[in-house]
Scaffold this active site. Structure first.
Site, PDB file in Angstrom:
ATOM      1  N   GLU A 156       4.551 -11.220  -5.892  1.00 11.63           N
ATOM      2  CA  GLU A 156       3.505 -11.323  -6.920  1.00 11.63           C
ATOM      3  C   GLU A 156       3.921 -10.741  -8.264  1.00 11.63           C
ATOM      4  OE1 GLU A 156       3.656  -9.326  -4.377  1.00 11.63           O
ATOM      5  OE2 GLU A 156       2.614  -7.426  -4.673  1.00 11.63           O
ATOM      6  N   HIS A 200       8.031  -7.824  -3.283  1.00  8.25           N
ATOM      7  CA  HIS A 200       6.746  -8.198  -3.902  1.00  8.25           C
ATOM      8  C   HIS A 200       6.869  -9.522  -4.670  1.00  8.25           C
ATOM      9  CE1 HIS A 200       4.492  -4.489  -3.126  1.00  8.25           C
ATOM     10  NE2 HIS A 200       5.661  -3.894  -3.206  1.00  8.25           N
ATOM     11  N   GLY A 233       0.842  -1.189   0.000  1.00  7.84           N
ATOM     12  CA  GLY A 233       0.000   0.000   0.000  1.00  7.84           C
ATOM     13  C   GLY A 233       0.876   1.237   0.000  1.00  7.84           C
ATOM     14  N   ASP A 259     -16.267 -13.081 -22.833  1.00  8.96           N
ATOM     15  CA  ASP A 259     -17.033 -13.258 -21.599  1.00  8.96           C
ATOM     16  C   ASP A 259     -18.469 -13.730 -21.884  1.00  8.96           C
ATOM     17  OD1 ASP A 259     -14.709 -12.277 -20.557  1.00  8.96           O
ATOM     18  OD2 ASP A 259     -15.508 -10.287 -20.109  1.00  8.96           O
ATOM     19  N   CYS A 270       5.291  -6.190   1.794  1.00  5.69           N
ATOM     20  CA  CYS A 270       5.656  -4.775   1.760  1.00  5.69           C
ATOM     21  C   CYS A 270       4.913  -3.995   2.865  1.00  5.69           C
ATOM     22  CB  CYS A 270       5.400  -4.210   0.365  1.00  5.69           C
ATOM     23  SG  CYS A 270       6.224  -2.641   0.112  1.00  5.69           S
ATOM     24  N   TYR A 271       3.936  -3.160   2.517  1.00  8.14           N
ATOM     25  CA  TYR A 271       3.204  -2.452   3.568  1.00  8.14           C
ATOM     26  C   TYR A 271       2.610  -3.452   4.567  1.00  8.14           C
ATOM     27  CZ  TYR A 271      -0.148   0.732   5.783  1.00  8.14           C
ATOM     28  OH  TYR A 271      -0.857   1.470   6.695  1.00  8.14           O
ATOM     29  N   LYS A 276      -9.792 -12.782 -16.147  1.00 10.05           N
ATOM     30  CA  LYS A 276      -9.921 -13.003 -17.597  1.00 10.05           C
ATOM     31  C   LYS A 276      -9.225 -14.294 -18.067  1.00 10.05           C
ATOM     32  CE  LYS A 276     -11.300 -10.900 -21.455  1.00 10.05           C
ATOM     33  NZ  LYS A 276     -12.574 -10.163 -21.555  1.00 10.05           N
TER      34      LYS A 276
END
Ligand code: XMP
Length: 514
Positions: free
Chosen positions: A171, A169, A55, A227, A82-83, A370
């Site tokens: 991710e 991070h 964040g 979709d 992180c945050y 997606k």
């Protein structure tokens, strides 16, 4: 449906969706919730683990997003990123302050491989850092398990309590072994077995839809986009001929697109669907005649679509359920899930007409990203060509013809665009653009063809690379490909005598022209 779940608690970081996607790539279901979510609600979800995101704030600032100590006392493993790592340390009695050296970018981190978090991770590994603050002193009970040249506590753990704090991070793909670390967290620390798979998603969804719909009638607005196509096929597998799909051809589709959609979903296609194709081209062109202003054009197209849809719905008779192709990023971005601001409110002409007589909305893809929707599509046997389509806006070519739309201009842009797509496909590019198309400018200019003077339109080619379509860079299509496309367009498309290549990024440009 009971399945194991990881809860991601969002502190406003830019990578919140990425965290959830990476966890799901480990076959573990994951949902994002705001840090304001009641602890009781989180406990009731019985998560297998909790991840706190990054964040933009500093934990020691007044009013910074926070959490209570109780979050770390649920008996559920918690991973702070992180945050989130700083917050965990701060709340549990460590010391977080401004770092003497700000770390940003790819940084070499030395990890202690005896930690479960770093099992099978190299001792020196490149990670993505982005922080001004750092954990100067970990909270009591924690052991330091990673450091960098400038960051003494790049990771810390308190094994007995299942608490893990990492400054970088995992991710982000720049963290070379980040997926391994998240995999270790969900499997080795949280004890997940990995029950989030698209084949079982299809099965359980079909069962749930059947239960909900009973013997009711279901209506689906099918655009041929990924979709709505996946939603329609899923529904058809679940409730068969109780489903009717309405496909409105507004005359603003790409070349042959109406027929291609009909080929797949119509009576001769592989699905047994009640498929209604409404050829409403003339009706849309009439409404658009003389209109030049982009927003007016969008409104007219959107409204006319709903009118046509509504008329078809009336013909079918009482419809109990309406299918919408909402996907998880729509849920998060509309502020219903995480903490991020409302990002976009694009008009989607496949959207919901609120005066059709129905009892409920069915959103079978609401939990999916997606790439997961695409996997479900493949699982359902939808052709790859359709599953991997590039996005196409609801208002279609209407916003790729600058100024007034006429049937003649639609033909021009359809033909130019078809040539562009053909040549891009044939070029076998190593990096495909994420979206590319031809647009018709409103500019006419002088040219020469044979010995004749021409005074004709200019086509603009666009191709962009983007992650989320909120920002984009123009793609560097090889010059030879552009030359080939240009030469074919000016030769094959009547009334076009010039081709321009748009190299504007977004911002300040947008992807579409209007
Ligand atoms: P812009 O032009 O806003 O486009 O930079 C970003 C992405 O959104 C698509 N787009 C739309 N999609 N209805 C849609 O369903 C719309 O009205 C619409 N306008 C833009 C565009 O194709 C690009 O992928």
């Amino acid at each position: 449906m009971s399945r194991e779940k990881i809860v991601v608690i969002d502190f406003g970081g830019q990578y919140n969706q990425l965290v959830a996607r990476r966890v799901r790539e480990c076959n573990v279901y994951c949902e994002i919730y705001s840090y304001k979510t009641d602890l009781k609600k989180i406990r009731e979800m019985e998560p297998k683990g909790i991840i706190l995101t990054g964040g933009p704030n500093s934990v020691y600032e007044e009013g910074a997003p926070s959490c209570g100590k109780e979050l770390f006392e649920l008996g559920v493993p918690v991973l702070g990123l992180c945050y989130g790592a700083q917050l965990m340390s701060h709340v549990l009695g460590g010391h977080v302050c401004k770092a003497p050296v700000r770390e940003y970018g790819r940084i070499e981190v030395t990890v202690d491989r005896s930690s479960k978090l770093f099992g099978n991770v190299s001792e020196k590994t490149i990670c993505w850092m982005s922080h001004n603050d750092y954990i100067e002193k970990p909270a009591p009970g924690f052991r330091v398990i990673a450091h960098t040249a400038d960051c003494p506590v790049a990771a810390a753990e308190w094994v007995e309590r299942g608490l893990y704090a990492i400054q970088f991070h995992p991710e982000v793909l720049h963290t070379q072994e980040g997926s391994r670390m998240l995999h270790n967290f969900v499997y080795e620390i949280c004890g997940c077995v990995g029950d989030w798979r698209m084949d079982s998603f299809v099965e359980t969804s079909i069962r749930a839809i059947r239960e909900k719909v009973g013997s009711g009638k279901v209506l689906c607005a099918l655009s041929g986009g990924v979709d709505s196509s996946v939603a329609a096929v899923l529904l058809s597998k679940a409730v068969g001929d109780q489903l009717t799909c309405v496909f409105v051809d507004h005359g603003l589709l790409r070349k042959n697109e109406g027929d291609e959609v009909e080929e797949v979903f119509g009576p001769n296609g592989p699905y047994e669907l009640h498929f209604i194709r409404v050829n409403a081209q003339e009706r849309f062109y009439r409404k658009l005649a003389g209109v030049e202003e982009p927003e007016r054009k969008r409104k007219i197209i959107g409204e006319e679509f709903i009118r046509v849809f509504e008329e078809e719905a009336k013909k079918i008779g009482r419809v109990d359920f309406l299918v919408q192709g909402t996907i998880y990023p729509d849920v998060v971005e509309s502020g219903l899930g995480g903490e991020s601001a409302v990002i976009k409110s694009h008009h989607n002409v496949g959207g919901l007409p609120d005066y059709v007589d129905f009892k409920e909305i069915i959103e079978p893809l609401r939990d999916l990203f997606k790439d997961e929707v695409r996997k479900v599509g493949l699982e359902l046997g939808i052709p790859e060509k359709l599953v991997y389509r590039q996005p196409f806006p609801g208002p279609g070519l209407g916003i790729r013809i600058v100024g007034e739309v006429t049937a003649e201009k639609v033909k021009m842009v359809q033909n130019a665009d078809a040539i562009y797509r053909e040549e891009i496909a044939a070029a076998g590019l190593s990096h495909m653009p994420d979206q590319y198309f031809a647009a018709l400018t409103n500019m006419r200019s002088v040219g020469v063809m044979g010995d004749e003077r021409t005074y004709d339109y200019a086509v603009a080619l666009r191709a962009v690379n983007t992650v989320d379509f909120m920002t984009a860079e123009a793609s560097q299509i090889p010059w030879e490909v552009l030359q080939r496309v240009t030469s074919r367009i000016v030769n094959e498309v009547a009334h076009v005598n010039r081709v321009l290549y748009d190299i504007t990024s977004k911002p300040p440009g947008t992807v579409e022209f209007e």
